[in-house]
Design a protein around this motif. Structure first.
Motif, short mmCIF file in Angstrom:
data_model
loop_
_atom_site.label_atom_id
_atom_site.label_comp_id
_atom_site.label_asym_id
_atom_site.label_seq_id
_atom_site.Cartn_x
_atom_site.Cartn_y
_atom_site.Cartn_z
N ASP A 225 0.72 -1.23 -0.23
CA ASP A 225 0.07 -0.03 0.19
C ASP A 225 0.67 1.32 0.06
OD1 ASP A 225 -2.22 -1.42 0.13
OD2 ASP A 225 -2.33 -1.74 2.21
N PRO A 227 2.83 3.83 -2.08
CA PRO A 227 3.17 4.06 -3.58
C PRO A 227 4.45 4.22 -3.90
CG PRO A 227 2.03 5.75 -2.39
CD PRO A 227 1.69 4.71 -1.32
N ARG A 282 -1.84 5.85 -6.46
CA ARG A 282 -2.10 6.54 -5.25
C ARG A 282 -1.35 7.96 -5.25
NH1 ARG A 282 -1.28 0.82 -4.99
NH2 ARG A 282 -2.81 -0.05 -3.44
#
Length: 408
Positions: A225, A227, A282
């Motif tokens: 998660d 980026p 993201r």
């Protein structure tokens, strides 16, 4: 199994074994030392009788070595009793890698190796040794320093971690995010040295760069998660894709405009673009923006067909989020391709006026190229000769001298 086989197992399994053993003993330095002793024993015994489970054999042997070491520490008899009991009644050898916890263990090991209490050069050496599985000799060759220097850095790192009481555990989520930049910067330094060697007689040290890619892939799998992890991996993949075309058979550099793009690694480009897409979803940070620049190069059929205007915009964005004189210098190169050398020369001269890259061969290199394009040949030759004197890499220096000679 021969020495090459032992090395292959070690390179694949080392981080997991050291991580699991660190959790087992609670002592990072002891875990690394015990694992190294297990590898030394494997080099002797495996050629005679290779184990059915090499990773399990290494783990079991390292555990025994660790217990022996703790037993010798007379002030730690209580701890020895606990560990000895655990070893006697604990899990079988096949559970050595502890699959339920190993991902977090490897991630914790990476954060320990890149801990803020360590100096940057110690972080790099420790990460390559403990997480990457490289020997002191390999690290020394990669960074062109004596083996004793590398060994001293590793020893100093382990002692510093022990003295600071750094626990073997993952930092809390918030702290992990704060420290992630340090981990990424270590991987970036490792890859950069492999991509363009600081000094010596080789332009590229692919074995070092590919080790950084392997570690970045591990980190991306463990931190899906984040980026910037994917952005860094994308940058590595897209840059490494050009390695096959960056040097001639004799090792001399091949400039971007002269590279045979058919030799670029298409699979690496695909992997890099996929990682960039993950990062882009993201929001791009500094590494993601650099990866986007690399993607613009990787997607272009030629230097002339490259979207230089987009690259200029990306460098401007990078300069806002991570300003540095190197970013400005690279922006100048892109501006020269997009708008001509006059505007680019103004950027370079501003860097010189403010003395933001003192002693770097990069500034006179770029300035010499720009002056040559403007027809100011004597000035261009002087700049390229200055760049050659400042450049510590023999391969790059030879290119600069050849360019300067054409301007006579």
């Amino acid at each position: 199994m021969n020495a090459a086989g032992v090395e292959a197992v070690w390179r694949i399994e080392s981080a997991r074994i050291v991580a699991a053993l660190t959790r087992f003993t609670g002592d990072f330095g002891l875990a690394e030392d015990a694992t190294q002793e297990a590898v030394a024993e494997a080099l002797v015994s495996w050629p005679l009788a290779a184990p059915a489970n090499p990773a399990g054999w290494l783990m079991a042997t390292a555990r025994r070595r660790a217990v022996d070491a703790i037993r010798r520490r007379t002030t730690l008899q209580d701890r020895y009793a606990l560990l000895a009991a655990d070893l006697a009644a604990g899990p079988p050898v096949d559970e050595a890698v502890d699959p339920d916890r190993i991902d977090d263990d490897v991630l914790a090991l990476m954060f320990i190796s890149c801990h803020p209490v360590l100096s940057p050069e110690v972080r790099v050496a420790l990460t390559l040794r403990v997480v990457g599985g490289l020997s002191s000799e390999e690290i020394a060759r990669a960074f062109l320093v004596p083996v004793p220097t590398v060994q001293a850095r590793i020893t100093r790192g382990k002692k510093t971690i022990a003295a600071a009481g750094v626990p073997f555990e993952l930092p809390a989520a918030g702290e992990r995010r704060e420290r992630l930049g340090g981990v990424l910067s270590v991987l970036y330094v490792i890859f950069t040295e492999g991509s363009t060697a600081t000094s010596g007689d080789r332009l590229v040290r692919p074995e070092v760069a590919y080790e950084a890619i392997r570690l970045a892939r591990t980190l991306a799998a463990l931190q899906p998660d984040e980026p910037e992890v994917h952005g860094l991996l994308a940058l590595f993949e897209l840059t490494a894709a050009r390695f096959p075309a960056r040097t001639a058979p004799d090792g001399s550099p091949v400039l971007l405009e002269d590279q045979d793009r058919r030799r670029w690694d298409v699979a690496a480009i695909r992997r890099g673009l996929a990682a960039l897409a993950t990062a882009s979803a993201r929001g791009l940070g500094p590494y993601g923006l650099q990866a986007a620049i690399a993607a613009a190069h990787a997607s272009a059929p030629s230097v002339e067909a490259t979207d230089w205007e987009r690259i200029v915009v990306l460098y401007e964005a990078l300069g806002r989020v991570a300003p540095s004189p190197v970013v400005e210098l690279n922006r100048a190169v892109a501006v020269a391709m997009a708008s001509g050398p006059v505007q680019a020369l103004a950027i370079v001269d501003e860097l010189i006026a403010t003395d933001r890259l003192p002693g770097s061969h990069l500034v006179p290199t770029v300035r010499g190229e720009l002056l040559a394009r403007l027809g100011r040949r004597p000035e261009a030759r002087a700049e390229l000769e200055l760049a050659a004197r400042l450049c510590p890499n023999q391969r790059e220096r030879s290119v600069l001298l050849r360019k300067a000679a054409t301007l006579s």
